[in-house]
Motif scaffolding. Structure first.
Motif, PDB file in Angstrom:
ATOM      1  N   ALA A 148      -2.681   2.696  -9.332  1.00 53.77           N
ATOM      2  CA  ALA A 148      -2.022   2.646  -8.025  1.00 53.77           C
ATOM      3  C   ALA A 148      -3.024   2.929  -6.911  1.00 53.77           C
ATOM      4  O   ALA A 148      -3.013   2.282  -5.860  1.00 53.77           O
ATOM      5  CB  ALA A 148      -0.877   3.652  -7.976  1.00 53.77           C
ATOM      6  N   THR A 149      -3.899   3.897  -7.132  1.00 54.92           N
ATOM      7  CA  THR A 149      -4.920   4.230  -6.145  1.00 54.92           C
ATOM      8  C   THR A 149      -5.855   3.042  -5.922  1.00 54.92           C
ATOM      9  O   THR A 149      -6.162   2.678  -4.780  1.00 54.92           O
ATOM     10  CB  THR A 149      -5.744   5.446  -6.616  1.00 54.92           C
ATOM     11  N   PHE A 150      -6.290   2.427  -7.015  1.00 56.36           N
ATOM     12  CA  PHE A 150      -7.192   1.279  -6.940  1.00 56.36           C
ATOM     13  C   PHE A 150      -6.577   0.145  -6.129  1.00 56.36           C
ATOM     14  O   PHE A 150      -7.198  -0.387  -5.199  1.00 56.36           O
ATOM     15  CB  PHE A 150      -7.512   0.813  -8.364  1.00 56.36           C
ATOM     16  N   PHE A 151      -5.345  -0.230  -6.457  1.00 53.29           N
ATOM     17  CA  PHE A 151      -4.709  -1.349  -5.767  1.00 53.29           C
ATOM     18  C   PHE A 151      -4.274  -0.983  -4.349  1.00 53.29           C
ATOM     19  O   PHE A 151      -4.144  -1.863  -3.489  1.00 53.29           O
ATOM     20  CB  PHE A 151      -3.530  -1.877  -6.583  1.00 53.29           C
ATOM     21  N   SER A 152      -4.059   0.304  -4.091  1.00 48.36           N
ATOM     22  CA  SER A 152      -3.754   0.729  -2.723  1.00 48.36           C
ATOM     23  C   SER A 152      -4.933   0.433  -1.798  1.00 48.36           C
ATOM     24  O   SER A 152      -4.763  -0.065  -0.685  1.00 48.36           O
ATOM     25  CB  SER A 152      -3.418   2.225  -2.682  1.00 48.36           C
ATOM     26  N   LEU A 180       0.816  -1.209   0.000  1.00 49.38           N
ATOM     27  CA  LEU A 180       0.000   0.000   0.000  1.00 49.38           C
ATOM     28  C   LEU A 180       0.854   1.265   0.000  1.00 49.38           C
ATOM     29  O   LEU A 180       0.636   2.192  -0.787  1.00 49.38           O
ATOM     30  CB  LEU A 180      -0.920  -0.011   1.221  1.00 49.38           C
ATOM     31  N   LEU A 181       1.856   1.298   0.873  1.00 55.33           N
ATOM     32  CA  LEU A 181       2.695   2.488   0.995  1.00 55.33           C
ATOM     33  C   LEU A 181       3.522   2.744  -0.263  1.00 55.33           C
ATOM     34  O   LEU A 181       3.841   3.891  -0.584  1.00 55.33           O
ATOM     35  CB  LEU A 181       3.618   2.346   2.211  1.00 55.33           C
ATOM     36  N   LEU A 182       3.849   1.660  -0.975  1.00 53.74           N
ATOM     37  CA  LEU A 182       4.707   1.806  -2.150  1.00 53.74           C
ATOM     38  C   LEU A 182       3.939   2.082  -3.438  1.00 53.74           C
ATOM     39  O   LEU A 182       4.523   2.561  -4.420  1.00 53.74           O
ATOM     40  CB  LEU A 182       5.560   0.549  -2.325  1.00 53.74           C
ATOM     41  N   ARG A 183       2.654   1.797  -3.477  1.00 54.57           N
ATOM     42  CA  ARG A 183       1.902   1.948  -4.725  1.00 54.57           C
ATOM     43  C   ARG A 183       1.899   3.385  -5.269  1.00 54.57           C
ATOM     44  O   ARG A 183       2.014   3.575  -6.487  1.00 54.57           O
ATOM     45  CB  ARG A 183       0.472   1.442  -4.547  1.00 54.57           C
ATOM     46  N   PHE A 200     -12.346  -1.166  -1.057  1.00 54.63           N
ATOM     47  CA  PHE A 200     -11.790  -1.375   0.279  1.00 54.63           C
ATOM     48  C   PHE A 200     -12.717  -2.225   1.142  1.00 54.63           C
ATOM     49  O   PHE A 200     -12.301  -3.212   1.763  1.00 54.63           O
ATOM     50  CB  PHE A 200     -11.539  -0.032   0.955  1.00 54.63           C
ATOM     51  N   PHE A 201     -13.998  -1.859   1.179  1.00 49.72           N
ATOM     52  CA  PHE A 201     -14.941  -2.585   2.037  1.00 49.72           C
ATOM     53  C   PHE A 201     -15.244  -3.983   1.507  1.00 49.72           C
ATOM     54  O   PHE A 201     -15.650  -4.864   2.277  1.00 49.72           O
ATOM     55  CB  PHE A 201     -16.233  -1.772   2.183  1.00 49.72           C
ATOM     56  N   ILE A 202     -15.033  -4.191   0.206  1.00 50.92           N
ATOM     57  CA  ILE A 202     -15.212  -5.524  -0.372  1.00 50.92           C
ATOM     58  C   ILE A 202     -14.015  -6.414  -0.027  1.00 50.92           C
ATOM     59  O   ILE A 202     -14.169  -7.574   0.382  1.00 50.92           O
ATOM     60  CB  ILE A 202     -15.381  -5.442  -1.899  1.00 50.92           C
ATOM     61  N   PHE A 239       4.912  -2.703  -6.583  1.00 50.99           N
ATOM     62  CA  PHE A 239       5.433  -2.197  -7.856  1.00 50.99           C
ATOM     63  C   PHE A 239       4.959  -3.054  -9.029  1.00 50.99           C
ATOM     64  O   PHE A 239       4.532  -2.529 -10.062  1.00 50.99           O
ATOM     65  CB  PHE A 239       6.962  -2.148  -7.814  1.00 50.99           C
ATOM     66  N   SER A 240       5.058  -4.382  -8.892  1.00 53.29           N
ATOM     67  CA  SER A 240       4.775  -5.255 -10.039  1.00 53.29           C
ATOM     68  C   SER A 240       3.294  -5.270 -10.411  1.00 53.29           C
ATOM     69  O   SER A 240       2.952  -5.191 -11.598  1.00 53.29           O
ATOM     70  CB  SER A 240       5.262  -6.678  -9.756  1.00 53.29           C
ATOM     71  N   THR A 241       2.399  -5.348  -9.434  1.00 46.32           N
ATOM     72  CA  THR A 241       0.976  -5.420  -9.774  1.00 46.32           C
ATOM     73  C   THR A 241       0.431  -4.074 -10.236  1.00 46.32           C
ATOM     74  O   THR A 241      -0.461  -4.035 -11.099  1.00 46.32           O
ATOM     75  CB  THR A 241       0.155  -5.932  -8.583  1.00 46.32           C
ATOM     76  N   THR A 242       0.943  -2.969  -9.689  1.00 43.29           N
ATOM     77  CA  THR A 242       0.533  -1.657 -10.194  1.00 43.29           C
ATOM     78  C   THR A 242       0.958  -1.497 -11.641  1.00 43.29           C
ATOM     79  O   THR A 242       0.193  -1.023 -12.488  1.00 43.29           O
ATOM     80  CB  THR A 242       1.143  -0.533  -9.338  1.00 43.29           C
TER      81      THR A 242
END
Length: 407
Positions: A347-351, A75-78, A232-234, A130-133
Motif C-alpha cells: 500500500a505504501t509503495f503504490f501510494s 492514494l488516500l484509500l491505499r 515518487f520522483f520516477i 483497493f484492487s491494485t493494492t
C-alpha cells in the motif's frame, strides 16, 4: 576436505531448491490474468480520458485535475486497503475494489459535465486503490520468497501486456465508437477480472507473533519508505506522458502516438525477462541508476521531439528504464517488511506511485498551460535526476548504519 565437500553439497542443494520452487502455479496464473484484464480496461481509458475532457469543453488545466484527482483518491484509500488486507483478508479487499472500479468506469459514458466526471474519477480511484493494492499483495503471497524479484517481474508482465495494447486500442476505438460504448467495453474487462479473481485460493492473513500487542493505526510501512520515495520522483514522469503526450503530438503534427504506447510496452516486457533475476542476484544497485538514466534521456528526447522516429526511440528508452526500475523498487519495498505487514508495504509503495502520477498530472497541467508541452518533459527529467541524488544519499546512510552495527 570432507567438510568442504559437505558445505559445497549443501550450497548446491540450496541453489537447486531455489531454482525448482514453482512460480507458475494455478493461482498465480489466475491473479496474472485478472490483473491483465483490469489493467487493459484501465489502460484503454488512460489516453482517452483527456480526449473526453476536451470533448466536454475542458482545457489543459482541467485535464490535469481530472487525471490527478483519480490518483489522489487512490492514494488516500491505499492505507485503508493495506489494513483491510491484514484484517478482512485478501479476497474481500480485491473483489470490493474490482466491483467499485467496474461500476465507476461503466458510468463514465453517462457523464454530461466535467464535474460529474470529476466525481466518478474519485470513485474510480477508490476501486483502483483497493484492487491494485490487493493484487500486488496476493501476487507476493503466491511467489516463493527466494524468487520474489523474478516472480514480481513476471507478474508485472500482465500489466505490461495490457499496456502494450490498451492505449492504442482505446485510441482506435475512440475513433470509431462513442465514448459511452468505449467505457462499457472497459467495464466489461473489469467484469472478466472479477470472474477470474473469484476462483483464486487466497492465502490466509498472517497473524502478528504477539497477539497481545495492540497495533496502532498507521498510514504507511516504514521499511518501504525509501524505495517508495524514489518511485515518487520516477512516476512524476508518467503523469506527463499519460495526460499530455497525445495532445502534445497532435499539436506538433507528429503521427504515431499509438505506436509510442506499443513500443513502450514491448520495451517494458523485454526488461521483465532479466531485470527481476538481476535484482535477485545483485540487488537494486545493479538496476536503479542505469534504468533512471534511460528515463532521463527519454524525457529529454520528448522535450525536443522533432519527428516520429525520436518519439519511438523515447518510447523504447522510457519503457526499458521504467521496466527495470519499477519492479526492483517494489521488491525492495516488500522484502524488509514483517510478514504481517506485506499488505501495508504494498500500500505504501503504490501510494507513492499514485502521488507521483497525481502530482505530475496536476503540476504539468499548469506548466503545459503556461510554458508549453515541451516544458513538461524538461521538468520531468529534473524529477528523475532528484531521484538519483536521493538514491545515492539512501545508499550512503544504509552503508553507514551497517558499519555501525558491525562495529
Amino acid at each position: 576436505m570432507k567438510g568442504d565437500i559437505k558445505l559445497n553439497s549443501n550450497t548446491e542443494g540450496l541453489q537447486l531448491m531455489k531454482s525448482t520452487e514453482k512460480i507458475w502455479t494455478r493461482d498465480f496464473i489466475l491473479i496474472c490474468l485478472a490483473n491483465f484484464f483490469i489493467f487493459l480496461g484501465f489502460q484503454m481509458t488512460l489516453p482517452t480520458i483527456p480526449l473526453f475532457v476536451e470533448h466536454l469543453g475542458g482545457n489543459d488545466q482541467l485535464i490535469g485535475l481530472v487525471v490527478g484527482i483519480f490518483t489522489f483518491s487512490a492514494l488516500l484509500l491505499r492505507p485503508f486497503a493495506g489494513h483491510a488486507l491484514e484484517s478482512k483478508g485478501r479476497r474481500f479487499v480485491y473483489l470490493f475494489g474490482l466491483t467499485i472500479f467496474v461500476l465507476s468506469v461503466g458510468s463514465f459514458g453517462f457523464a454530461m459535465s466535467i464535474m460529474f466526471l470529476f466525481a466518478l474519477r474519485i470513485i474510480q480511484g477508490v476501486g483502483w486503490g483497493f484492487s491494485t493494492t490487493a493484487s500486488g499483495t496476493i501476487a507476493t503471497d503466491l511467489i516463493p520468497a527466494t524468487r520474489r524479484g523474478e516472480g514480481m517481474g513476471y507478474y508485472g508482465l500482465s500489466g505490461n501486456l495490457a499496456l502494450a495494447f490498451g492505449p492504442s486500442l482505446g485510441l482506435a476505438l475512440a475513433g470509431v465508437l462513442t465514448f459511452k460504448q468505449l467505457f462499457f467495453i472497459c467495464a466489461g474487462l473489469g467484469i472478466a477480472a472479477l470472474l477470474l479473481s473469484s476462483k483464486i485460493r487466497y492465502k490466509k492473513v498472517e497473524k502478528s507473533e504477539s497477539a497481545s500487542v495492540t497495533v496502532k493505526w498507521d498510514f504507511y510501512e516504514k521499511t518501504a519508505l525509501s524505495p517508495s520515495l524514489l518511485l515518487f520522483f520516477i512516476t512524476v514522469t508518467f503523469g506527463g506522458i499519460a495526460s499530455f503526450l497525445p495532445l502534445y503530438t497532435e499539436q506538433k503534427g507528429i503521427a504515431g502516438i499509438q505506436w509510442y504506447f506499443l513500443i513502450y510496452a514491448l520495451a517494458l516486457m523485454l526488461t521483465r525477462t532479466f531485470a527481476g533475476k538481476l535484482y535477485d542476484k545483485r540487488g537494486h544497485q545493479a538496476v536503479f541508476i542505469p534504468g533512471a538514466l534511460l528515463i532521463i534521456v527519454a524525457m529529454v528526447l520528448l522535450a525536443w521531439l522533432p519527428n516520429s522516429s525520436i518519439l519511438f526511440v523515447a518510447a523504447f528508452l522510457y519503457g526499458f528504464g521504467f521496466g527495470s526500475v519499477q519492479p526492483a523498487l517494489q521488491a525492495w519495498s516488500i522484502e524488509k517488511a514483517p510478514k504481517n505487514r506485506k499488505g501495508m508495504a504494498n500500500a505504501t509503495f503504490f501510494s507513492f506511485f499514485d502521488l507521483g502520477v497525481g502530482v505530475g498530472a496536476m503540476a504539468f497541467g499548469q506548466i503545459g498551460h503556461l510554458f508549453g508541452y515541451g516544458s513538461i518533459y524538461k521538468t520531468a527529467a529534473i524529477s528523475v535526476i532528484i531521484s538519483i541524488i536521493l538514491y545515492i544519499v539512501i545508499l550512503r546512510k544504509e552503508k553507514s548504519s551497517s558499519s555501525r552495527i558491525n562495529a
